[in-house]
Motif scaffolding. Structure first.
Motif, PDB file in Angstrom:
ATOM      1  N   TYR A   1       0.822  -1.195   0.000  1.00 11.93           N
ATOM      2  CA  TYR A   1       0.000   0.000   0.000  1.00 11.93           C
ATOM      3  C   TYR A   1       0.864   1.255   0.000  1.00 11.93           C
ATOM      4  N   MET A   2       0.645   2.110  -0.990  1.00  9.17           N
ATOM      5  CA  MET A   2       1.224   3.446  -0.972  1.00  9.17           C
ATOM      6  C   MET A   2       0.342   4.357  -0.107  1.00  9.17           C
ATOM      7  N   THR A   3      -0.945   4.060  -0.105  1.00  4.61           N
ATOM      8  CA  THR A   3      -1.880   4.723   0.801  1.00  4.61           C
ATOM      9  C   THR A   3      -1.862   3.960   2.115  1.00  4.61           C
ATOM     10  N   THR A   4      -1.367   4.605   3.175  1.00  5.57           N
ATOM     11  CA  THR A   4      -1.241   3.901   4.447  1.00  5.57           C
ATOM     12  C   THR A   4      -2.128   4.482   5.538  1.00  5.57           C
ATOM     13  N   ASN A   5      -2.769   5.599   5.275  1.00  7.12           N
ATOM     14  CA  ASN A   5      -3.599   6.240   6.289  1.00  7.12           C
ATOM     15  C   ASN A   5      -4.558   7.181   5.575  1.00  7.12           C
ATOM     16  N   LEU A   6      -5.424   7.842   6.322  1.00 12.18           N
ATOM     17  CA  LEU A   6      -6.379   8.751   5.692  1.00 12.18           C
ATOM     18  C   LEU A   6      -5.748  10.083   5.303  1.00 12.18           C
ATOM     19  N   ASP A   7      -4.499  10.323   5.696  1.00  8.41           N
ATOM     20  CA  ASP A   7      -3.872  11.588   5.309  1.00  8.41           C
ATOM     21  C   ASP A   7      -3.526  11.625   3.826  1.00  8.41           C
ATOM     22  N   THR A   8      -3.461  10.468   3.194  1.00 15.48           N
ATOM     23  CA  THR A   8      -3.196  10.424   1.753  1.00 15.48           C
ATOM     24  C   THR A   8      -4.348   9.776   0.996  1.00 15.48           C
ATOM     25  N   TYR A   9      -5.495   9.711   1.630  1.00 17.22           N
ATOM     26  CA  TYR A   9      -6.678   9.115   1.003  1.00 17.22           C
ATOM     27  C   TYR A   9      -7.790  10.152   1.071  1.00 17.22           C
ATOM     28  N   LEU A  10      -8.256  10.610  -0.074  1.00 20.80           N
ATOM     29  CA  LEU A  10      -9.101  11.793  -0.123  1.00 20.80           C
ATOM     30  C   LEU A  10     -10.585  11.428  -0.096  1.00 20.80           C
ATOM     31  N   ILE A  11     -11.150  11.419   1.113  1.00 22.12           N
ATOM     32  CA  ILE A  11     -12.588  11.226   1.285  1.00 22.12           C
ATOM     33  C   ILE A  11     -13.269  12.589   1.135  1.00 22.12           C
TER      34      ILE A  11
END
Length: 807
Positions: free
Chosen positions: A719-729
């Motif tokens: 995973y390059m996305t590891t948390n919600l800081d790099t996942y745009l909800i």
């Protein structure tokens, strides 16, 4: 009917758990604590694909405060889990297949010591090259990730009818496109976790979120090697699920650690661990080729679906079945050739997600419809009408389905809507700069409910008068934010003219509820309604009969009402009906029986209390004292309605929806902003207007993220996305400025199935409506989600102002 607070009137029922949620007072399962509890943690794989050479836990076992360290050797029963295909190890023994795989678990007297114990476990690996895509996994010579092959194929599907090659040969126009959809996260606010408590009698009490408590109990019993009755699963309330907690997550580890340590074990995933080990929406590649005649009638449709199920099966096969069924849309197509494949890879595990494969299929199919309409120079909504299936036509799999007018009704309602009319003449804002463009698009959907033919889909419920004199309803469904409790309250008040204070609603506890099936597939409301229809007559008859015996009044002169049994009469019954429609604080025989004053408007000034008091015959409390407690219990068991045709996975009940979207695109930055949406939903009677709107709004926002921003990126199966800081909800700044919901409540005369579920229908058709609007605004056809911004950036075509140098 346009749903809102004004049109709903007294049926605007505020949810009973609302105050607790917004104040933070409601205790979720992950909030539970016990004074003697310990803390559990899981050691997960360092590699996406590797052979385990050795595991050394001696250092962890010797640490102060560590009560248990477990590996595969400590699983007394089946070291595998999975709802449909149990192929995921509780603990890996020889091979790891993704970065979320569990190697060991620890229980310690503090979270810090549990973390240190994980660090003390030594694992030696032989790293292997991961299969990071379905293409790599299907390549000749690729290593087999599972012994149950063949190859790395989990499941294949197909629909064949007519002769697709002959069909294409007759076509005037053919559109070929490949669509790509993202690995979306459920992003529930409450991450996976719970409390696991062994008792002195050897039973295990599991307080952990799931959408199917009985299925969790069955799987845990297999893992522990005990009877199902030795386990109690309490599964509500839940801080969001959307399908992501339908499969086991922390439960095997919490259960095994609790039994080994003899202490209550608390487990609660961090957001990073939830991202790493949690389920995601299946990324899919959908290749479509669709041909039409000179008159614009679809003649041939060829589809190839490739789904990345990740390292383990979960519900990858049923998701592919559902996607295959829905990639034909609600259209009549004589020549069809559809094939689907779900592929094992070393990527994160994909599983159940709101829409269940319908989102991906409908995005692709509706995209084809818009492209074909443009080729025909035809209004895209009219093009859909010409090709829609007839009212009595079979379903997508050529199966018999329930006849309704839902499809034509949502089409007509959207056709006359003000928002869709903007499509003809998109309004230009003279104040906007030239790089801001607007467009309007629309899409239509036909979405199956229930699990489908050939898949066990039990339902049932219990209605009783409990010892406290409450009308008690019990289901194994869960409350995970959808408003189930409020809907059940309204159903019961409608049936018995009672107040909410007369009710006891029991859900999500395998010790207290009958097996009602899963809280999935938009089925819970329909099944609860059908159960209550079956139970209400014998239950009411029992109450009236006992009241008649106590009072000497014939039972046909009695009626249920707030607080108990009333003398039937125009005055009394009308008051009871009024209360049923709008529960209020009312005095009954000197005792206060009330709905929550925080939940309902106090309209007691409209109620003649004296008239009500004079009509009360027997209270529910007094009724409950008559006879044995079991005499007041009424159960029912039945199956979710399915097509009579032998088509595995084929659905019988469908919900229909049309969605229009107005979008603004900044062609300098590529940003797309959803301004306005309208959902028209044909799902039968609206029981709970507030809940109905909430479900459509919630599904719509989730679909907005699916369309514009959300993707859990992986590289080399990490995973390059590891948390919600790099996942745009989508946040409050991103969601639509306006959203309207129109409900079409008509059902065929004599329909026995009542209200249809709407938990998914709000999420499945917004993506193609948005991309159609983007096309009108920019001329760009989008085939990949989330929408790549770079595709929407265009050079600014304006003349330089006089006197301004171009250098």
């Amino acid at each position: 009917m346009l749903l809102n607070r004004e049109s709903s009137g007294k049926r605007w029922h505020l949810r009973p758990d609302g105050v607790g949620k917004v104040t933070g007072k409601l205790q979720y399962l992950t909030d539970m604590t016990l004074t003697d509890m310990v803390h559990g943690r899981v050691l997960r794989s360092s590699y996406p694909y590797a052979r385990i050479l050795s595991i050394d836990i001696t250092g962890a076992e010797a640490m102060e405060g560590v009560l248990a360290v477990l590996t595969s050797k400590d699983v007394p029963g089946l070291n595998l889990f999975g709802i449909a295909t149990p192929d995921q190890p509780v603990f890996c023994e020889h091979v790891v297949r993704y970065v979320g795989d569990a190697i060991a678990a620890v229980a310690a007297d503090s979270p810090e010591r549990a973390a240190l114990a994980l660090d003390a476990i030594r694992v030696e690996y032989e790293e292997w090259t991961p299969l990071d895509s379905p293409e790599a996994a299907l390549a000749p010579g690729a290593p087999e990730l599972h012994e149950h092959g063949p190859g790395n194929v989990l499941h294949r599907t197909e629909i064949k009818r007519g002769n697709v090659d002959e069909g294409f040969a007759t076509c005037q126009h053919i559109v070929s496109e490949t669509y790509y959809t993202p690995r979306q996260m459920h992003a529930y606010m409450e991450t996976e976790g719970g409390l696991f408590v062994p008792d002195e009698n050897g039973r295990l009490h599991v307080y952990a979120a799931t959408q199917h408590g009985y299925k969790d109990r069955m799987q845990l019993a297999r893992i522990i090697g005990c009877s199902e009755e030795d386990i109690r699963v309490v599964s509500s309330p839940i801080g969001g699920s959307f399908g992501g907690k339908d499969e086991l997550n922390v439960q095997p580890y919490g259960a095994l650690l609790a039994l080994r340590s003899g202490r209550p074990v608390k487990m609660h995933n961090s957001r990073k661990e939830s991202v790493r080990a949690g389920l995601k929406r299946h990324p899919m590649k959908i290749e479509m080729q669709t041909g039409i005649s000179r008159e614009g009638m679809i003649q041939a449709h060829r589809v190839r679906i490739t789904a990345d199920t990740g390292a383990y099966a979960t519900l990858g096969a049923p998701v592919l079945n559902f996607c295959t069924e829905h990639c034909l849309g609600p259209y009549s197509i004589p020549h069809v050739d559809v094939e689907g494949v779900s592929v094992y890879t070393n990527n994160g595990v994909s599983g159940e997600f709101r829409g269940f494969g319908g989102n991906q299929a409908i995005f692709a199919m509706e995209g084809q419809m818009d492209r074909l309409a443009e080729i025909m120079d035809m209004d895209p909504w009219e093009f859909r009408r010409r090709n829609m299936r007839g009212k009595t036509d079979p379903g997508p799999l050529n199966q018999r389905i329930l006849v309704t007018d839902g499809l034509s009704q949502v089409w007509e309602a959207m056709d006359r809507s003000e928002l869709w009319q903007k499509h003809q003449h998109p309004p230009a804002n003279p104040a906007s700069p030239p790089w801001i463009k607007r467009g309007v698009g629309a899409a239509i959907a036909m979405h199956g409910a229930g699990l489908g033919y050939g898949i066990p889909d039990p339902a049932g419920g219990r209605l009783s008068l409990n010892a406290e004199g409450k009308i008690e309803v019990a289901f194994s469904y869960e409350e995970f934010g959808q408003g189930l409790i409020a809907t059940l309250e309204m159903m019961l008040c409608d049936l018995f003219y009672c107040s909410t204070s007369d009710l006891s609603i029991v859900i999500g506890d395998t010790d207290r509820v009958p097996h009602s099936g899963s809280s999935t597939a938009s089925r819970s409301t329909t099944m609860a309604w059908m159960a209550l229809q079956r139970l209400q007559t014998p239950f009411r008859s029992k109450m009236l009969s006992v009241a008649s015996a106590l009072s000497g009044i014939p039972s046909d002169e009695l009626v249920t009402g707030p607080g108990g049994i009333w003398l039937r009469g125009k005055s009394t019954e009308s008051k009871a009906e009024k209360i049923a429609m709008s529960p209020v604080i009312t005095e009954v025989v000197g005792e206060r029986t009330s709905g929550s004053s925080e939940s309902f408007n106090d309209t007691s000034d409209t109620v003649d209390n004296a008239a009500l008091i004079s009509g009360l015959v027997v209270s529910y409390v007094d009724l409950a004292k008559q006879g044995k407690s079991e005499e007041w219990i009424f159960d029912t068991q039945f199956e979710y309605p399915t097509t009579p045709d032998n088509v595995v996975g084929g659905h019988y009940l469908y919900t229909h929806a049309a969605v229009a979207a107005e979008v603004e695109v900044n062609t300098l930055t590529g940003e797309a902003k959803l301004l306005d949406t309208r959902h028209v939903v044909a799902a039968g009677p609206v029981i709970n207007p507030m809940g109905f709107i909430g479900q459509i709004e919630g599904g719509s926002v989730m679909a907005l993220g699916f369309t514009l921003t959300e993707d859990a990126l992986m590289q080399d199966s990490r995973y390059m996305t590891t948390n919600l800081d790099t996942y745009l909800i989508p946040t409050i700044r991103d969601i639509h400025t306006n959203l309207e919901v129109e409900a079409i409540e008509n059902l065929p005369e004599g329909d026995p199935f009542g209200p249809r579920g709407i938990g998914e229908i709000g999420s499945v058709a917004l993506a193609p409506a948005i991309t159609a609007a983007i096309h009108q605004a920019t001329g760009v056809w989008v085939n990949r989600l989330p929408v790549p911004r770079d595709q929407l950036i265009k050079p600014l075509d304006v003349s330089l102002q006089k006197g301004v140098s171009s250098t």
